[in-house]
Enzyme design. Structure first.
Site, PDB file in Angstrom:
ATOM      1  N   HIS A 477      -1.563   3.505  -6.754  1.00 57.99           N
ATOM      2  CA  HIS A 477      -1.967   4.272  -5.577  1.00 57.99           C
ATOM      3  C   HIS A 477      -1.320   3.734  -4.295  1.00 57.99           C
ATOM      4  O   HIS A 477      -1.415   4.372  -3.237  1.00 57.99           O
ATOM      5  CB  HIS A 477      -3.494   4.227  -5.436  1.00 57.99           C
ATOM      6  CG  HIS A 477      -4.074   5.455  -4.814  1.00 57.99           C
ATOM      7  ND1 HIS A 477      -3.305   6.431  -4.231  1.00 57.99           N
ATOM      8  CD2 HIS A 477      -5.377   5.860  -4.662  1.00 57.99           C
ATOM      9  CE1 HIS A 477      -4.084   7.388  -3.750  1.00 57.99           C
ATOM     10  NE2 HIS A 477      -5.347   7.069  -4.003  1.00 57.99           N
ATOM     11  N   ASP A 481       0.347   9.013  -4.018  1.00 60.20           N
ATOM     12  CA  ASP A 481      -0.897   9.597  -3.514  1.00 60.20           C
ATOM     13  C   ASP A 481      -1.537  10.469  -4.591  1.00 60.20           C
ATOM     14  O   ASP A 481      -0.892  10.867  -5.568  1.00 60.20           O
ATOM     15  CB  ASP A 481      -0.624  10.435  -2.261  1.00 60.20           C
ATOM     16  CG  ASP A 481      -0.156   9.583  -1.090  1.00 60.20           C
ATOM     17  OD1 ASP A 481      -0.576   8.413  -1.017  1.00 60.20           O
ATOM     18  OD2 ASP A 481       0.640  10.081  -0.271  1.00 60.20           O
TER      19      ASP A 481
END
Length: 506
Positions: A477, A481
């Site tokens: 992450h 995204d």
């Protein structure tokens, strides 16, 4: 004439290295391409071969020195014995193990060295000796097996003779330039004088079948790991030699039926728990798997997103063309080529899933080196199919079949497991319905495939039974995204539910 030995190209963005080990000293005779020294950079280990035959006349950069690209390392005097030391009895094959004259009237000693272990691998553990001191060995006969954090490496005898000394017993950790043993290459005299009853190392003896047959080292290792004896395996190799495939076959064969009269239950015996436990040292491969997986969790901001795919169209397409495909290409049409193609297609649209973090930079890869996770008897390995994005279905299937076989046989090289940009893991072959795969660092994405299971689905307002598979994408992450991760998985789903999209690049 003097030949200069200089630092070779070290790789992109690498400007200097440290001289780690010299394998030769001034006055030694060297052959063309014989290893002179080893350099270490912050990324790889580089071996420096001799550019010419002759005598090493001068070492300019000593062990521990830091040198730049094209720096002068040493000088070689070209020609037969231009500056050679006084004649010595040499080993017959200078391109093999380094040798030295024996302190005796005839013959010589041959040093058994650690073979090349692979890029960035600097040490190994001696796992098994197949020969004992005093044993007579033939050239290329297996002497011992080493374990690195990636692969097992077999060490053959560089010459025929007698094993006179073992310098690194089982369990010893050795570096990449270490000496493992010494052979006497003096021929029959030393061989006949060898003690006949020299004790063999544990696990190295062959079965007492009356035949002097050395089983495959990988087979011996696998039998030891599964507490099997060689008499439980039928050898199919030359002269009945037990091969690794034979052990795998024996492990998967149906067990013999139990006797009709069940054995009486063992009476409870008071004992400490420790007495009923078995402690086995982790292999280097298992230690590395554990460390890398934990490092991945500690480093990456790992998150997993899920979706499901209707496999109806892929299964129908495969069923229709699998016979023609195998007839033309000589390989079966499986599901992995569809998933590999679908992932390559999705990675073009969401390139951050195919990228990696390097310090404060994001490195985008304009190619796909696809890692295909494979379970083996010794642990999980991830062979890499390079430039999978430019390969056909047939080429992908052939590469997966070949890499899978080499993985199961323990024959994968270090180079075959490095450089991957994205990984696919198929837990469905073991029956997994849902899981969250762990990233293979420094990669930023891994796709988890699962079991295909018939489930009721609502199609155009009607309930129909469809073959469904859950998909899982674990991603870093820090650079991917949620929108990118979900988009990637949706594109994979779309390509598999309508494979024609792959042909149209849609």
């Amino acid at each position: 004439m003097s030949i200069e030995v200089r630092v070779p190209t070290l790789g992109e963005s690498v400007t200097e290295a440290t001289v780690a080990t010299w394998f030769k000293k001034p006055g030694d005779s060297v052959a063309v391409d014989e290893m002179l020294c080893e350099l270490e950079t912050d990324k790889v280990t580089v071996e420096v071969p001799s550019p010419s035959a002759g005598t090493l006349s001068e070492i300019v950069a000593n062990e521990g020195d830091t040198v730049g690209v094209d720096a002068l390392l040493a000088n070689i005097s070209e020609g037969a014995g231009a500056a050679a030391p006084a004649p010595k009895a040499e080993a017959e094959k200078p391109n093999e193990a380094p040798t030295e004259a024996a302190n005796g009237a005839s013959g010589g000693s041959v040093h058994v060295m650690v073979p090349t272990l692979g890029e960035s691998v600097t040490e190994a553990t001696v796992s098994t000796w197949f020969k004992a001191v005093g044993d007579t060995v033939a050239q290329d006969e297996m002497l011992c097996e080493l374990e690195t954090d990636k692969v097992s490496v077999e060490v053959p005898a560089p010459a025929a003779g007698t094993l006179t000394e073992i310098l690194a017993p089982e369990g010893t950790t050795v570096d990449a330039s270490a000496k493992l043993a010494v052979l006497s290459s003096s021929g029959g005299a030393a061989a006949q004088a060898a003690p006949a009853a020299a004790p063999a190392p544990a696990g190295a003896t062959t079965p007492s079948t009356g035949k002097d047959i050395e089983n495959a080292p990988s087979a011996n290792k696998l039998m030891a790991e599964n507490n099997m004896s060689a008499d439980q395996v039928t050898g199919t190799g030359r002269d009945g030699r037990v091969m690794k495939e034979d052990v795998l076959k024996a492990l998967t064969a149906p067990k013999a039926e139990a006797p009709s009269a069940p054995a009486a239950p063992r009476a409870p015996v008071p004992a400490d728990d420790a007495a009923r436990e078995e402690r086995v040292k982790m292999t280097r491969l298992r230690q590395t798997i554990a460390k890398r997986l934990k490092d991945s969790q500690n480093t990456a901001a790992m998150l997993t997103t899920y979706n499901e795919v209707d496999m109806t169209e892929v299964m129908a397409l495969r069923s229709e063309y699998k016979d023609l495909f195998e007839k033309k290409h000589g390989v079966r049409l499986g599901f992995m080529s569809f998933f590999t193609k679908a992932c390559c297609h999705a990675l073009k649209e969401v390139p951050e899933v195919n990228a990696e973090i390097d310090g404060t930079d994001i490195v985008y890869k304009n190619f796909v080196h696809m890692g295909i996770a494979a379970g083996t008897p010794t642990g999980l390995v991830v062979p890499v199919i390079r430039d999978a994005d430019s390969m056909s279905f047939a080429a992908i299937e052939k590469a997966i079949a070949e890499k899978g076989k080499r993985a199961r046989d323990g024959k994968l090289s270090m180079a075959e497991m490095q450089g991957g940009t994205f990984t696919i893991s198929n837990g469905g072959v073991y029956g997994s319905l849902m899981s969250s795969p762990i990233l293979n660092p420094p990669q930023s994405g891994i796709l988890g495939m699962h079991k295909i299971q018939d489930r009721p689905m609502v199609i155009n307002g009607e309930i129909k039974i469809r073959p469904m598979m859950y998909l899982a994408l674990s991603y870093d992450h820090r650079i991917v995204d949620g929108k990118g991760a979900v988009t990637f998985l949706v594109r994979v789903k779309e390509a598999l539910e309508d494979p024609r999209r792959l042909l149209m690049d849609l």
